[in-house]
Design an enzyme around this catalytic site. Structure first.
Site, mmCIF file in Angstrom:
data_model
loop_
_atom_site.group_PDB
_atom_site.id
_atom_site.type_symbol
_atom_site.label_atom_id
_atom_site.label_comp_id
_atom_site.label_asym_id
_atom_site.label_seq_id
_atom_site.Cartn_x
_atom_site.Cartn_y
_atom_site.Cartn_z
ATOM 1 N N PRO A 1 1.076 -1.200 0.066
ATOM 2 C CA PRO A 1 0.028 0.051 -0.093
ATOM 3 C C PRO A 1 0.834 1.221 -0.044
ATOM 4 O O PRO A 1 1.854 1.448 0.746
ATOM 5 C CB PRO A 1 -0.637 -0.169 1.380
ATOM 6 C CG PRO A 1 -0.156 -0.981 2.101
ATOM 7 C CD PRO A 1 0.766 -1.678 1.447
ATOM 8 N N GLY A 2 0.651 2.199 -0.834
ATOM 9 C CA GLY A 2 1.081 3.535 -0.936
ATOM 10 C C GLY A 2 0.090 4.633 -0.293
ATOM 11 O O GLY A 2 0.110 5.121 0.928
ATOM 12 N N ARG B 1 -1.299 15.973 -10.350
ATOM 13 C CA ARG B 1 -2.206 14.719 -10.610
ATOM 14 C C ARG B 1 -3.545 15.501 -11.398
ATOM 15 O O ARG B 1 -4.080 14.680 -11.884
ATOM 16 C CB ARG B 1 -2.714 14.199 -9.032
ATOM 17 C CG ARG B 1 -1.506 13.668 -8.438
ATOM 18 C CD ARG B 1 -1.640 12.834 -7.426
ATOM 19 N NE ARG B 1 -2.346 11.415 -7.777
ATOM 20 C CZ ARG B 1 -3.636 11.452 -7.475
ATOM 21 N NH1 ARG B 1 -4.463 12.047 -7.024
ATOM 22 N NH2 ARG B 1 -4.061 10.323 -7.913
ATOM 23 N N TYR C 1 -3.894 13.276 -14.468
ATOM 24 C CA TYR C 1 -5.170 12.320 -14.405
ATOM 25 C C TYR C 1 -6.371 12.906 -14.261
ATOM 26 O O TYR C 1 -7.413 12.127 -13.918
ATOM 27 C CB TYR C 1 -4.942 11.395 -13.381
ATOM 28 C CG TYR C 1 -3.593 10.892 -12.924
ATOM 29 C CD1 TYR C 1 -2.711 10.349 -13.920
ATOM 30 C CD2 TYR C 1 -2.963 11.134 -11.830
ATOM 31 C CE1 TYR C 1 -1.658 9.880 -13.534
ATOM 32 C CE2 TYR C 1 -1.416 10.730 -11.464
ATOM 33 C CZ TYR C 1 -0.901 9.999 -12.446
ATOM 34 O OH TYR C 1 0.204 9.663 -12.022
ATOM 35 N N CYS D 1 3.256 29.209 -15.763
ATOM 36 C CA CYS D 1 2.866 29.749 -17.152
ATOM 37 C C CYS D 1 2.360 28.573 -17.835
ATOM 38 O O CYS D 1 3.317 28.259 -18.824
ATOM 39 C CB CYS D 1 4.106 30.285 -17.443
ATOM 40 S SG CYS D 1 3.974 31.646 -18.686
HETATM 41 N N1 LLP Z 1 3.174 -1.686 -5.786
HETATM 42 C C1 LLP Z 1 3.546 -1.366 -7.031
HETATM 43 C C2 LLP Z 1 4.426 -2.270 -7.784
HETATM 44 C C3 LLP Z 1 3.143 -0.147 -7.842
HETATM 45 O O1 LLP Z 1 3.341 0.199 -9.081
HETATM 46 C C4 LLP Z 1 2.221 0.818 -7.062
HETATM 47 C C5 LLP Z 1 1.951 2.042 -7.779
HETATM 48 C C6 LLP Z 1 1.913 0.634 -5.834
HETATM 49 C C7 LLP Z 1 2.564 -0.748 -5.119
HETATM 50 C C8 LLP Z 1 1.211 1.428 -4.742
HETATM 51 O O2 LLP Z 1 -0.187 1.496 -5.226
HETATM 52 P P1 LLP Z 1 -1.219 2.624 -4.240
HETATM 53 O O3 LLP Z 1 -1.439 1.746 -2.990
HETATM 54 O O4 LLP Z 1 -0.323 3.863 -3.904
HETATM 55 O O5 LLP Z 1 -2.341 2.662 -5.142
HETATM 56 N N2 LLP Z 1 1.374 8.324 -9.536
HETATM 57 C C9 LLP Z 1 0.054 7.780 -9.617
HETATM 58 C C10 LLP Z 1 -0.092 6.490 -9.135
HETATM 59 C C11 LLP Z 1 0.927 5.624 -9.930
HETATM 60 C C12 LLP Z 1 0.949 4.307 -8.894
HETATM 61 C C13 LLP Z 1 1.816 3.341 -9.758
HETATM 62 N N3 LLP Z 1 1.925 2.303 -8.808
HETATM 63 C C14 LLP Z 1 -1.023 8.773 -8.912
HETATM 64 O O6 LLP Z 1 -0.678 10.070 -8.444
HETATM 65 O O7 LLP Z 1 -2.027 8.395 -8.409
#
Ligand code: LLP
Length: 431
Positions: A291-292, A330, A334, A361
Protein backbone atom coordinates in the site's frame (compact mmCIF):
# COMPACT_ATOMS: atom_id res chain seq x y z
CA UNK A 1 -15.71 15.87 7.36
CA UNK A 2 -14.03 13.75 4.66
CA UNK A 3 -11.68 12.04 7.15
CA UNK A 4 -11.72 11.85 10.92
CA UNK A 5 -8.46 13.81 11.34
CA UNK A 6 -10.13 16.90 9.81
CA UNK A 7 -12.23 19.31 11.86
CA UNK A 8 -13.24 22.95 12.18
CA UNK A 9 -12.35 24.95 15.30
CA UNK A 10 -14.15 27.79 17.12
CA UNK A 11 -12.57 30.37 14.79
CA UNK A 12 -14.11 28.57 11.84
CA UNK A 13 -10.67 27.41 10.70
CA UNK A 14 -9.87 24.04 9.21
CA UNK A 15 -7.84 21.78 11.53
CA UNK A 16 -5.73 18.74 10.74
CA UNK A 17 -4.97 16.43 13.67
CA UNK A 18 -6.61 19.07 15.87
CA UNK A 19 -4.18 21.80 14.76
CA UNK A 20 -5.28 25.05 13.10
CA UNK A 21 -4.18 24.89 9.48
CA UNK A 22 -4.16 28.72 9.20
CA UNK A 23 -1.84 29.06 12.21
CA UNK A 24 0.47 26.47 10.66
CA UNK A 25 0.42 28.37 7.36
CA UNK A 26 1.34 31.60 9.22
CA UNK A 27 4.18 29.82 10.95
CA UNK A 28 5.63 27.82 8.05
CA UNK A 29 4.52 29.82 5.00
CA UNK A 30 2.72 28.59 1.89
CA UNK A 31 2.52 26.46 -0.13
CA UNK A 32 2.82 23.91 2.61
CA UNK A 33 2.44 20.15 2.86
CA UNK A 34 1.07 19.10 6.24
CA UNK A 35 1.08 15.47 7.36
CA UNK A 36 -0.59 13.91 10.38
CA UNK A 37 1.97 11.48 11.80
CA UNK A 38 -0.50 9.56 13.92
CA UNK A 39 -2.70 8.93 10.88
CA UNK A 40 0.25 7.41 8.98
CA UNK A 41 0.97 5.21 12.00
CA UNK A 42 -2.62 4.11 12.43
CA UNK A 43 -3.00 3.32 8.72
CA UNK A 44 0.18 1.22 8.94
CA UNK A 45 -1.12 -0.56 12.03
CA UNK A 46 -4.42 -1.36 10.34
CA UNK A 47 -2.57 -3.30 7.62
CA UNK A 48 -0.04 -4.86 9.99
CA UNK A 49 -2.67 -6.05 12.46
CA UNK A 50 -5.17 -7.32 9.88
CA UNK A 51 -2.51 -9.12 7.86
CA UNK A 52 -1.09 -10.71 11.02
CA UNK A 53 -4.55 -11.74 12.18
CA UNK A 54 -6.04 -13.12 8.97
CA UNK A 55 -3.14 -14.15 6.76
CA UNK A 56 -0.44 -16.83 7.11
CA UNK A 57 2.66 -16.26 9.20
CA UNK A 58 5.15 -13.89 7.63
CA UNK A 59 2.44 -11.84 5.88
CA UNK A 60 3.02 -8.08 6.08
CA UNK A 61 2.60 -4.74 4.33
CA UNK A 62 5.39 -2.83 2.59
CA UNK A 63 5.12 0.92 2.14
CA UNK A 64 5.17 1.79 -1.58
CA UNK A 65 7.85 4.46 -1.39
CA UNK A 66 6.78 6.03 -4.67
CA UNK A 67 3.69 7.38 -2.92
CA UNK A 68 5.80 9.49 -0.59
CA UNK A 69 9.51 9.39 0.15
CA UNK A 70 11.58 11.25 2.71
CA UNK A 71 13.77 10.09 5.58
CA UNK A 72 11.40 10.67 8.48
CA UNK A 73 8.64 8.68 6.81
CA UNK A 74 10.89 5.62 6.66
CA UNK A 75 11.60 5.92 10.40
CA UNK A 76 7.88 6.15 11.13
CA UNK A 77 6.86 3.10 9.12
CA UNK A 78 9.88 1.09 10.30
CA UNK A 79 8.90 1.81 13.91
CA UNK A 80 5.44 0.48 13.16
CA UNK A 81 6.91 -2.67 11.58
CA UNK A 82 6.25 -2.12 7.89
CA UNK A 83 8.70 -3.15 5.19
CA UNK A 84 9.09 -1.07 2.07
CA UNK A 85 8.97 -1.28 -1.70
CA UNK A 86 11.64 0.75 -3.46
CA UNK A 87 11.58 1.54 -7.16
CA UNK A 88 14.82 3.40 -7.67
CA UNK A 89 18.30 3.78 -6.25
CA UNK A 90 17.21 7.22 -5.04
CA UNK A 91 14.48 5.72 -2.89
CA UNK A 92 16.98 3.11 -1.70
CA UNK A 93 19.49 5.82 -0.82
CA UNK A 94 16.84 7.69 1.18
CA UNK A 95 15.73 4.57 3.05
CA UNK A 96 19.35 3.67 3.83
CA UNK A 97 20.04 7.21 5.05
CA UNK A 98 17.07 6.91 7.39
CA UNK A 99 18.49 3.70 8.83
CA UNK A 100 15.62 1.64 7.43
CA UNK A 101 16.31 -2.10 7.89
CA UNK A 102 16.98 -2.95 4.26
CA UNK A 103 16.47 -6.66 4.78
CA UNK A 104 12.77 -5.65 4.79
CA UNK A 105 13.07 -3.82 1.47
CA UNK A 106 11.87 -5.08 -1.91
CA UNK A 107 13.65 -3.53 -4.87
CA UNK A 108 11.39 -2.97 -7.86
CA UNK A 109 11.73 -1.46 -11.30
CA UNK A 110 11.22 -2.60 -14.86
CA UNK A 111 14.62 -1.37 -15.95
CA UNK A 112 17.21 -1.66 -13.21
CA UNK A 113 20.64 -0.80 -14.57
CA UNK A 114 23.68 -2.92 -13.75
CA UNK A 115 24.82 -0.09 -11.48
CA UNK A 116 21.43 -0.10 -9.67
CA UNK A 117 21.69 -3.85 -9.20
CA UNK A 118 25.22 -3.66 -7.79
CA UNK A 119 24.24 -0.80 -5.48
CA UNK A 120 21.19 -2.63 -4.14
CA UNK A 121 23.15 -5.83 -3.54
CA UNK A 122 25.92 -3.88 -1.78
CA UNK A 123 23.29 -2.16 0.37
CA UNK A 124 21.91 -5.50 1.52
CA UNK A 125 18.43 -5.15 0.03
CA UNK A 126 16.38 -8.12 1.20
CA UNK A 127 14.63 -8.96 -2.03
CA UNK A 128 14.75 -8.02 -5.68
CA UNK A 129 11.45 -8.06 -7.50
CA UNK A 130 12.88 -9.17 -10.82
CA UNK A 131 11.02 -7.89 -13.84
CA UNK A 132 12.65 -9.63 -16.79
CA UNK A 133 15.21 -12.12 -17.94
CA UNK A 134 18.06 -9.70 -18.60
CA UNK A 135 17.69 -8.41 -15.07
CA UNK A 136 17.63 -11.95 -13.73
CA UNK A 137 20.95 -12.66 -15.45
CA UNK A 138 22.47 -9.45 -14.17
CA UNK A 139 21.33 -10.04 -10.56
CA UNK A 140 22.64 -13.60 -10.70
CA UNK A 141 25.99 -12.52 -12.11
CA UNK A 142 26.46 -9.61 -9.70
CA UNK A 143 25.42 -11.68 -6.67
CA UNK A 144 27.91 -14.34 -7.79
CA UNK A 145 30.75 -11.82 -8.04
CA UNK A 146 29.93 -10.56 -4.56
CA UNK A 147 29.71 -14.08 -3.20
CA UNK A 148 26.10 -13.93 -2.01
CA UNK A 149 22.81 -15.57 -2.85
CA UNK A 150 20.20 -12.90 -3.54
CA UNK A 151 16.58 -13.53 -2.59
CA UNK A 152 14.23 -12.69 -5.42
CA UNK A 153 10.57 -12.58 -6.36
CA UNK A 154 9.55 -12.60 -10.01
CA UNK A 155 7.09 -9.98 -11.17
CA UNK A 156 4.34 -11.56 -13.22
CA UNK A 157 1.39 -10.06 -15.05
CA UNK A 158 -1.82 -11.87 -14.25
CA UNK A 159 -3.86 -10.07 -16.94
CA UNK A 160 -6.41 -8.40 -14.68
CA UNK A 161 -8.21 -5.13 -15.16
CA UNK A 162 -9.28 -4.16 -11.63
CA UNK A 163 -11.80 -1.58 -12.76
CA UNK A 164 -14.03 -3.88 -14.73
CA UNK A 165 -13.56 -6.79 -12.35
CA UNK A 166 -13.00 -8.94 -15.42
CA UNK A 167 -10.09 -11.13 -16.23
CA UNK A 168 -8.89 -9.65 -19.46
CA UNK A 169 -6.80 -12.07 -21.36
CA UNK A 170 -5.00 -9.59 -23.57
CA UNK A 171 -5.28 -6.01 -22.25
CA UNK A 172 -3.18 -6.06 -19.13
CA UNK A 173 -0.83 -8.69 -20.45
CA UNK A 174 0.34 -5.90 -22.71
CA UNK A 175 2.30 -4.04 -20.05
CA UNK A 176 5.85 -2.87 -19.59
CA UNK A 177 5.92 -4.56 -16.18
CA UNK A 178 6.71 -8.16 -15.43
CA UNK A 179 6.33 -11.36 -17.41
CA UNK A 180 3.03 -12.69 -18.65
CA UNK A 181 1.54 -15.87 -17.24
CA UNK A 182 -0.82 -16.34 -20.15
CA UNK A 183 1.86 -16.53 -22.84
CA UNK A 184 3.84 -19.23 -21.03
CA UNK A 185 6.81 -16.89 -20.58
CA UNK A 186 6.36 -16.74 -16.81
CA UNK A 187 6.70 -20.50 -16.47
CA UNK A 188 9.77 -20.48 -18.68
CA UNK A 189 11.31 -17.68 -16.63
CA UNK A 190 10.74 -19.62 -13.37
CA UNK A 191 12.32 -22.76 -14.76
CA UNK A 192 15.28 -20.64 -15.79
CA UNK A 193 15.51 -18.82 -12.42
CA UNK A 194 15.61 -22.18 -10.65
CA UNK A 195 18.73 -23.16 -12.62
CA UNK A 196 20.68 -20.09 -11.45
CA UNK A 197 23.15 -20.53 -8.61
CA UNK A 198 23.26 -17.07 -7.05
CA UNK A 199 19.59 -16.22 -6.76
CA UNK A 200 17.04 -17.85 -4.51
CA UNK A 201 13.48 -17.69 -5.80
CA UNK A 202 11.10 -17.01 -2.91
CA UNK A 203 7.90 -16.21 -4.76
CA UNK A 204 5.97 -13.92 -7.05
CA UNK A 205 4.68 -10.41 -7.36
CA UNK A 206 1.86 -8.76 -9.22
CA UNK A 207 0.26 -5.31 -9.12
CA UNK A 208 -3.12 -4.78 -10.72
CA UNK A 209 -3.72 -1.04 -10.33
CA UNK A 210 -4.73 1.76 -8.00
CA UNK A 211 -7.85 3.23 -6.38
CA UNK A 212 -9.38 -0.24 -5.91
CA UNK A 213 -12.25 -0.13 -3.44
CA UNK A 214 -13.13 -3.84 -3.10
CA UNK A 215 -10.95 -6.80 -2.36
CA UNK A 216 -12.56 -8.93 -5.10
CA UNK A 217 -10.11 -7.64 -7.74
CA UNK A 218 -7.20 -8.65 -5.53
CA UNK A 219 -8.83 -12.04 -5.02
CA UNK A 220 -9.12 -12.45 -8.82
CA UNK A 221 -5.42 -11.66 -9.19
CA UNK A 222 -4.55 -13.95 -6.28
CA UNK A 223 -6.47 -16.79 -7.89
CA UNK A 224 -4.54 -16.48 -11.15
CA UNK A 225 -1.25 -16.28 -9.26
CA UNK A 226 -2.11 -19.25 -7.04
CA UNK A 227 -3.13 -21.35 -10.05
CA UNK A 228 0.22 -20.49 -11.56
CA UNK A 229 1.93 -21.48 -8.30
CA UNK A 230 0.16 -24.84 -8.49
CA UNK A 231 1.22 -25.29 -12.13
CA UNK A 232 4.80 -24.55 -11.21
CA UNK A 233 4.66 -27.03 -8.36
CA UNK A 234 3.38 -29.71 -10.75
CA UNK A 235 6.00 -28.74 -13.29
CA UNK A 236 9.07 -28.83 -11.08
CA UNK A 237 8.05 -29.39 -7.46
CA UNK A 238 8.79 -25.78 -6.48
CA UNK A 239 7.07 -24.53 -3.30
CA UNK A 240 6.34 -20.81 -3.23
CA UNK A 241 7.03 -19.03 0.06
CA UNK A 242 5.73 -15.55 -0.72
CA UNK A 243 3.02 -13.99 -2.83
CA UNK A 244 3.15 -10.21 -3.15
CA UNK A 245 -0.15 -8.76 -4.39
CA UNK A 246 1.13 -5.20 -4.87
CA UNK A 247 -0.64 -2.03 -3.83
CA UNK A 248 -3.80 -0.33 -4.80
CA UNK A 249 -6.47 -0.12 -2.11
CA UNK A 250 -8.40 3.10 -2.70
CA UNK A 251 -8.63 6.33 -0.76
CA UNK A 252 -11.47 8.80 -0.35
CA UNK A 253 -10.56 12.08 -2.05
CA UNK A 254 -14.09 13.51 -2.34
CA UNK A 255 -17.40 12.91 -0.57
CA UNK A 256 -18.70 10.78 -3.47
CA UNK A 257 -15.83 8.26 -3.11
CA UNK A 258 -16.75 5.21 -1.06
CA UNK A 259 -15.58 4.80 2.51
CA UNK A 260 -13.32 1.76 2.62
CA UNK A 261 -12.81 -0.52 5.60
CA UNK A 262 -9.29 -1.85 5.03
CA UNK A 263 -9.46 -4.38 7.84
CA UNK A 264 -12.66 -5.94 6.49
CA UNK A 265 -11.24 -6.01 2.96
CA UNK A 266 -8.02 -7.67 4.11
CA UNK A 267 -10.08 -10.18 6.04
CA UNK A 268 -12.22 -10.89 2.95
CA UNK A 269 -9.14 -11.27 0.76
CA UNK A 270 -7.47 -13.57 3.28
CA UNK A 271 -10.57 -15.77 3.33
CA UNK A 272 -10.56 -16.06 -0.46
CA UNK A 273 -6.85 -16.88 -0.54
CA UNK A 274 -7.36 -19.60 2.06
CA UNK A 275 -10.26 -21.06 0.08
CA UNK A 276 -8.35 -21.06 -3.23
CA UNK A 277 -5.28 -22.67 -1.65
CA UNK A 278 -7.46 -25.37 -0.14
CA UNK A 279 -9.11 -25.99 -3.52
CA UNK A 280 -5.75 -26.20 -5.24
CA UNK A 281 -4.20 -28.27 -2.43
CA UNK A 282 -1.25 -25.93 -2.03
CA UNK A 283 0.39 -24.55 1.07
CA UNK A 284 -0.65 -20.95 1.63
CA UNK A 285 2.26 -18.62 0.91
CA UNK A 286 2.95 -15.61 3.12
CA UNK A 287 1.12 -12.63 1.62
CA UNK A 288 2.75 -9.26 1.05
CA UNK A 289 0.93 -6.09 0.07
CA UNK A 290 2.38 -2.77 -1.06
CA UNK A 291 0.00 0.00 0.00
CA UNK A 292 1.14 3.52 -0.77
CA UNK A 293 -1.84 5.82 -1.10
CA UNK A 294 -3.85 4.12 1.66
CA UNK A 295 -1.01 4.66 4.14
CA UNK A 296 -0.19 8.31 3.47
CA UNK A 297 -2.89 10.04 1.41
CA UNK A 298 -5.38 10.94 4.13
CA UNK A 299 -2.61 12.02 6.50
CA UNK A 300 -1.86 14.99 4.29
CA UNK A 301 -3.21 18.23 2.96
CA UNK A 302 -1.73 21.19 1.09
CA UNK A 303 -2.22 24.80 2.13
CA UNK A 304 -1.87 27.61 -0.40
CA UNK A 305 -2.37 31.36 -0.27
CA UNK A 306 -5.00 32.73 -2.58
CA UNK A 307 -3.74 35.35 -5.02
CA UNK A 308 -5.86 36.61 -7.84
CA UNK A 309 -9.59 35.92 -8.04
CA UNK A 310 -10.67 36.55 -11.60
CA UNK A 311 -14.19 36.32 -12.99
CA UNK A 312 -14.48 36.22 -16.75
CA UNK A 313 -17.86 37.78 -17.33
CA UNK A 314 -20.25 35.23 -18.77
CA UNK A 315 -17.77 32.37 -18.36
CA UNK A 316 -16.21 31.35 -15.09
CA UNK A 317 -14.00 32.34 -12.20
CA UNK A 318 -10.39 31.42 -11.62
CA UNK A 319 -8.87 31.41 -8.15
CA UNK A 320 -5.09 31.34 -8.40
CA UNK A 321 -2.89 29.98 -5.66
CA UNK A 322 0.85 30.20 -4.93
CA UNK A 323 1.54 26.57 -5.94
CA UNK A 324 0.05 24.29 -8.57
CA UNK A 325 1.33 21.57 -10.85
CA UNK A 326 4.86 21.69 -9.44
CA UNK A 327 3.55 20.47 -6.06
CA UNK A 328 0.46 18.65 -7.36
CA UNK A 329 0.61 17.45 -10.96
CA UNK A 330 -2.23 14.96 -10.49
CA UNK A 331 -5.05 17.01 -11.98
CA UNK A 332 -2.93 17.92 -14.99
CA UNK A 333 -1.93 14.27 -15.43
CA UNK A 334 -5.05 12.32 -14.48
CA UNK A 335 -7.83 14.86 -13.82
CA UNK A 336 -7.80 13.54 -10.26
CA UNK A 337 -10.60 14.63 -7.96
CA UNK A 338 -9.77 16.75 -4.93
CA UNK A 339 -11.71 18.52 -2.22
CA UNK A 340 -10.76 22.20 -1.96
CA UNK A 341 -11.88 24.65 0.70
CA UNK A 342 -11.02 28.03 2.12
CA UNK A 343 -9.30 27.06 5.37
CA UNK A 344 -9.96 30.36 7.17
CA UNK A 345 -13.69 30.25 6.27
CA UNK A 346 -14.24 26.53 6.75
CA UNK A 347 -17.44 27.04 8.74
CA UNK A 348 -19.17 29.04 6.01
CA UNK A 349 -21.24 27.66 3.18
CA UNK A 350 -19.46 27.36 -0.16
CA UNK A 351 -21.20 29.88 -2.42
CA UNK A 352 -18.75 30.57 -5.22
CA UNK A 353 -18.02 28.31 -8.18
CA UNK A 354 -14.43 28.49 -9.35
CA UNK A 355 -11.57 26.74 -11.03
CA UNK A 356 -8.52 26.56 -8.79
CA UNK A 357 -5.43 27.37 -10.83
CA UNK A 358 -1.74 27.21 -10.07
CA UNK A 359 0.90 29.85 -10.68
CA UNK A 360 2.73 28.21 -13.58
CA UNK A 361 2.94 29.69 -17.00
CA UNK A 362 0.83 26.92 -18.49
CA UNK A 363 -2.95 26.87 -18.98
CA UNK A 364 -3.20 23.20 -17.92
CA UNK A 365 -1.83 24.10 -14.50
CA UNK A 366 -5.08 23.53 -12.64
CA UNK A 367 -5.75 21.88 -9.31
CA UNK A 368 -9.47 21.41 -9.71
CA UNK A 369 -12.14 22.69 -12.06
CA UNK A 370 -15.57 23.99 -11.12
CA UNK A 371 -15.53 23.51 -7.38
CA UNK A 372 -17.66 25.34 -4.83
CA UNK A 373 -15.70 27.54 -2.40
CA UNK A 374 -16.66 30.06 0.22
CA UNK A 375 -16.13 33.34 -1.65
CA UNK A 376 -12.32 33.55 -1.81
CA UNK A 377 -10.28 36.74 -1.47
CA UNK A 378 -6.61 37.51 -1.91
CA UNK A 379 -4.77 36.42 1.24
CA UNK A 380 -7.15 33.61 2.15
CA UNK A 381 -5.75 30.15 2.75
CA UNK A 382 -6.96 27.50 0.36
CA UNK A 383 -6.58 23.87 1.47
CA UNK A 384 -6.55 20.90 -0.85
CA UNK A 385 -7.35 17.77 1.13
CA UNK A 386 -5.92 14.27 0.95
CA UNK A 387 -2.64 15.17 -0.73
CA UNK A 388 -0.35 12.91 1.31
CA UNK A 389 0.24 10.49 -1.59
CA UNK A 390 1.89 11.26 -4.92
CA UNK A 391 2.07 15.00 -4.37
CA UNK A 392 5.36 15.55 -2.57
CA UNK A 393 6.86 12.54 -4.36
CA UNK A 394 5.82 13.79 -7.81
CA UNK A 395 6.66 17.43 -7.14
CA UNK A 396 9.00 19.22 -9.53
CA UNK A 397 10.74 22.55 -9.93
CA UNK A 398 8.86 23.46 -13.09
CA UNK A 399 9.05 27.21 -13.71
CA UNK A 400 11.93 27.17 -11.20
CA UNK A 401 9.52 27.04 -8.30
CA UNK A 402 11.04 25.71 -5.06
CA UNK A 403 9.26 22.69 -3.57
CA UNK A 404 7.20 23.24 -0.40
CA UNK A 405 8.29 21.85 2.95
CA UNK A 406 6.70 18.84 4.63
CA UNK A 407 5.58 19.70 8.14
CA UNK A 408 4.52 16.83 10.35
CA UNK A 409 1.90 17.14 13.07
CA UNK A 410 2.09 15.06 16.19
CA UNK A 411 0.64 15.38 19.72
CA UNK A 412 -0.36 19.02 19.24
CA UNK A 413 3.12 20.00 17.95
CA UNK A 414 4.50 20.51 14.47
CA UNK A 415 7.98 19.84 13.14
CA UNK A 416 9.66 20.21 9.78
CA UNK A 417 10.40 16.82 8.18
CA UNK A 418 11.55 18.26 4.85
CA UNK A 419 12.71 21.88 4.59
CA UNK A 420 11.32 24.30 2.06
CA UNK A 421 13.60 24.51 -0.97
CA UNK A 422 15.41 27.80 -1.37
CA UNK A 423 16.42 29.63 -4.52
CA UNK A 424 19.96 28.59 -3.66
CA UNK A 425 18.86 24.95 -3.68
CA UNK A 426 17.62 25.52 -7.22
CA UNK A 427 21.10 26.58 -8.29
CA UNK A 428 22.92 23.78 -6.45
CA UNK A 429 23.89 21.88 -9.59
CA UNK A 430 24.16 24.81 -11.98
CA UNK A 431 27.78 25.36 -13.05
N1 LLP B 1 3.23 -1.53 -5.85
C1 LLP B 1 3.49 -1.33 -7.16
C2 LLP B 1 4.27 -2.30 -7.88
C3 LLP B 1 2.99 -0.18 -7.79
O1 LLP B 1 3.24 0.01 -9.08
C4 LLP B 1 2.24 0.76 -7.05
C5 LLP B 1 1.75 1.97 -7.70
C6 LLP B 1 2.00 0.52 -5.69
C7 LLP B 1 2.52 -0.64 -5.12
C8 LLP B 1 1.22 1.46 -4.80
O2 LLP B 1 -0.09 1.66 -5.22
P1 LLP B 1 -1.09 2.50 -4.28
O3 LLP B 1 -1.39 1.65 -3.06
O4 LLP B 1 -0.40 3.75 -3.89
O5 LLP B 1 -2.27 2.76 -5.14
N2 LLP B 1 1.32 8.41 -9.54
C9 LLP B 1 -0.01 7.84 -9.58
C10 LLP B 1 -0.11 6.43 -9.22
C11 LLP B 1 0.85 5.53 -9.95
C12 LLP B 1 1.07 4.39 -9.07
C13 LLP B 1 1.80 3.32 -9.74
N3 LLP B 1 2.06 2.23 -8.92
C14 LLP B 1 -0.98 8.69 -8.79
O6 LLP B 1 -0.64 9.83 -8.51
O7 LLP B 1 -2.09 8.28 -8.51
Amino acid sequence: MLHTNLSINEKGHLCLAGQDVCDLAEKHGTPLFLMDEERIRSNARTYIDAMAEFMPEGSRPLLASKSCCFKKLYSIVAEEGMGTDLVSPGELYTAAAAGFPLENAFFHGNNKTDADIAYAIDSGVGYFVVDNREELDSVNETAGKKGITQNILLRLSPGIDPHTQKKISTGKVDSKFGTAIETGQALEMCRYALTLKNVSLKGFHCHIGSQIFEYESFADAAEIMLRFIRTLFDDCGFTTEMLNLGGGFGVRYVESDPIIDYRENIKGLAGEIKRICRELSIKEPAILMEPGRSIVADSGLTVYSVGSVKTITGYKSYVSVDGGMPDNPRYALYESDYTCLIANKADREPDFSATVAGRCCESGDLIQEDVMLTRPERGDYLAVLVTGAYNFSMASNYNRIPRPPVVMLRDGESYVAVKRETYEDLLRNDM
